[in-house]
Design a protein around this motif. Structure first.
Motif, mmCIF file in Angstrom:
data_model
loop_
_atom_site.group_PDB
_atom_site.id
_atom_site.type_symbol
_atom_site.label_atom_id
_atom_site.label_comp_id
_atom_site.label_asym_id
_atom_site.label_seq_id
_atom_site.Cartn_x
_atom_site.Cartn_y
_atom_site.Cartn_z
ATOM 1 N N ILE A 134 1.293 -0.935 0.362
ATOM 2 C CA ILE A 134 -0.280 0.295 -0.652
ATOM 3 C C ILE A 134 0.946 1.273 0.272
ATOM 4 C CG2 ILE A 134 -2.023 0.940 1.302
ATOM 5 C CD1 ILE A 134 -2.611 -1.041 2.079
ATOM 6 N N LEU A 135 0.543 1.997 -1.013
ATOM 7 C CA LEU A 135 1.176 3.443 -0.755
ATOM 8 C C LEU A 135 0.564 4.723 -0.304
ATOM 9 C CD1 LEU A 135 2.729 3.271 -4.196
ATOM 10 C CD2 LEU A 135 3.492 2.148 -2.722
ATOM 11 N N PRO A 136 0.926 5.097 0.546
ATOM 12 C CA PRO A 136 -0.162 5.967 1.676
ATOM 13 C C PRO A 136 -0.456 7.075 0.921
ATOM 14 C CG PRO A 136 2.268 4.667 3.081
ATOM 15 C CD PRO A 136 2.232 4.524 1.893
ATOM 16 N N ASP A 137 0.652 7.398 -0.667
ATOM 17 C CA ASP A 137 0.337 8.467 -0.990
ATOM 18 C C ASP A 137 -1.213 8.632 -1.998
ATOM 19 O OD1 ASP A 137 2.965 9.841 -0.716
ATOM 20 O OD2 ASP A 137 4.056 9.801 -2.575
ATOM 21 N N ASP A 138 -1.303 7.620 -2.290
ATOM 22 C CA ASP A 138 -2.697 7.296 -2.748
ATOM 23 C C ASP A 138 -3.886 7.203 -1.932
ATOM 24 O OD1 ASP A 138 -1.854 8.075 -5.821
ATOM 25 O OD2 ASP A 138 -1.626 5.479 -5.904
ATOM 26 N N LEU A 139 -4.316 7.985 -1.592
ATOM 27 C CA LEU A 139 -5.412 7.346 -0.543
ATOM 28 C C LEU A 139 -6.997 7.633 -1.118
ATOM 29 C CD1 LEU A 139 -5.843 10.212 2.185
ATOM 30 C CD2 LEU A 139 -7.785 8.898 1.727
ATOM 31 N N VAL A 190 -1.597 2.067 -13.073
ATOM 32 C CA VAL A 190 -1.235 1.715 -11.323
ATOM 33 C C VAL A 190 -1.822 2.716 -10.656
ATOM 34 C CG1 VAL A 190 0.230 0.559 -10.179
ATOM 35 C CG2 VAL A 190 0.004 -0.160 -12.201
ATOM 36 N N VAL A 191 -2.049 2.018 -9.857
ATOM 37 C CA VAL A 191 -2.179 3.094 -8.152
ATOM 38 C C VAL A 191 -1.878 2.137 -7.084
ATOM 39 C CG1 VAL A 191 -4.388 4.131 -8.922
ATOM 40 C CG2 VAL A 191 -4.616 2.170 -7.281
ATOM 41 N N GLY A 192 -1.168 2.501 -5.937
ATOM 42 C CA GLY A 192 -0.820 2.599 -4.797
ATOM 43 C C GLY A 192 -1.297 1.536 -3.785
HETATM 44 C C1 G1P Z 1 4.548 4.094 -7.721
HETATM 45 C C2 G1P Z 1 5.204 3.327 -9.108
HETATM 46 C C3 G1P Z 1 3.979 3.087 -10.234
HETATM 47 C C4 G1P Z 1 3.081 3.310 -10.064
HETATM 48 C C5 G1P Z 1 2.569 5.093 -9.273
HETATM 49 C C6 G1P Z 1 1.222 4.868 -8.047
HETATM 50 O O1 G1P Z 1 5.415 5.505 -9.050
HETATM 51 O O2 G1P Z 1 6.548 2.967 -9.728
HETATM 52 O O3 G1P Z 1 3.431 1.920 -11.550
HETATM 53 O O4 G1P Z 1 1.532 4.216 -11.209
HETATM 54 O O5 G1P Z 1 3.704 4.214 -7.529
HETATM 55 O O6 G1P Z 1 1.054 6.352 -7.470
HETATM 56 P P1 G1P Z 1 5.348 7.095 -7.493
HETATM 57 O O7 G1P Z 1 4.268 7.513 -7.934
HETATM 58 O O8 G1P Z 1 5.897 6.602 -6.749
HETATM 59 O O9 G1P Z 1 6.476 7.707 -8.735
#
Ligand code: G1P
Length: 292
Positions: free
Chosen positions: A130-135, A206-208
């Motif tokens: 889970i990438l927290p930047d993507d809420l 792709v989202v996080g």
């Molecule tokens: C990352 C991933 C990317 C994805 C994105 C979603 O990129 O590498 O594939 O689409 O997150 O937020 P970043 O935004 O860290 O550059």
């Protein structure tokens, strides 16, 4: 019980887009209304049945570690002052059945490298990233990661959260393409990190949110540097696709790109408008605001 027990949070990034706010604090500790971004992410994982939270941190991220630690002084003080509601809020950051693991990513070599750093804590099980930047907010419905756990259980393969974006934005995202299986699920035949719009295979970004099988770790070990001279998770997923089926899932809900200032502001406004305590006063304030 959820089949996915572990969630990985790559939080080692520098947050340069939010300078000077992020000079001394982690970008994941920026608040949306009254909670830091990272807490929205961990609550999403916990609500989906995950019990092991693995944070991949960098050297300026100690506030995240503190946020998930017991705050003895604060808790004792709140207890002495009979502030039961506030004490509950503080304690709920880490429910008692949750285990937190912190791993230092000592070099910022990219998202793929961050996920590889989680291997000793994940071991041989499928896991979420889970990438927290993507809420991602789904107004009372199942969260994005919960929806993806359901897809994983149905398809028994890695699942990547996706969303339609304008073609000219393809160079900000991993982009996927493949045949549709149903209204929301597609098979991933192609996945490319940040292609130029002229080379993007579709408008599906792709989202996080990811659910990955542990086979991704071996792929990550041999993934060389890709876009931006970083070890990209997307490139390892492209390799994994050669040996396992991977699915793209177009989630239900609203995504805020809190890695950008405008997305962060939108999240604050819209989540305040849903907030039990704030909604009425904030709506009135906005209505009275001269917008020209
Ligand atoms: C990352 C991933 C990317 C994805 C994105 C979603 O990129 O590498 O594939 O689409 O997150 O937020 P970043 O935004 O860290 O550059």
């Amino acid at each position: 019980m959820s089949s996915i027990r572990t969630a990985v949070f790559p939080v080692a990034g520098l947050g340069t887009r939010f300078l000077p706010a992020t000079k001394a604090i982690a970008k994941e500790m920026l608040t949306v209304v009254d909670k830091p971004l990272i807490q929205y992410a961990t609550e999403e994982a916990v609500a989906a049945g995950m019990e092991n939270l693995v944070f991949i941190v960098g050297r300026t991220k100690n506030a995240i570690i503190d946020h998930y630690d017991k705050a003895y002084e604060l808790e004792t003080e709140l207890g002495l002052r009979n502030k039961t509601e506030l004490l509950k809020v503080v304690k709920e950051v880490v429910p008692p059945h949750i285990h937190c693991v912190f791993i230092r990513q000592s070099e910022a070599l990219g998202l793929g490298h961050a996920v590889l750093c989680a291997e000793p804590a994940v071991t041989d099980q499928p896991f979420a990233v889970i990438l927290p930047d993507d809420l991602i907010y789904n107004n009372g419905g199942p969260s994005c990661i919960q929806q993806m756990v359901d897809v994983y259980e149905q398809q028994q393969g890695s699942v990547i959260g996706t969303q339609t974006v304008a073609m000219e934005e393809s160079d900000k995202y991993g982009m996927v393409a493949g045949p549709r299986i149903d209204e929301r699920i597609s098979r991933v035949d192609e996945i490319i990190e940040k292609p130029d719009p002229s080379e993007a295979p579709s408008d599906q970004a792709v989202v996080g949110r990811y659910i990955l099988t542990p086979a991704i770790f071996d792929k990550l070990k041999t993934t060389g540097r890709g876009a931006g001279n970083e070890i990209q998770l997307t490139d390892a997923i492209a390799e994994l696709r050669k040996t396992e089926e991977i699915y793209a899932y177009s989630f239900e809900g609203r995504r805020y790109d809190c890695g950008s200032k405008i997305g962060y502001l939108e999240a604050n406004v819209e989540i305040a408008l849903q907030h039990e305590e704030m909604a009425d006063a904030f709506r009135q304030y906005l209505k009275a605001l001269p917008l020209d």
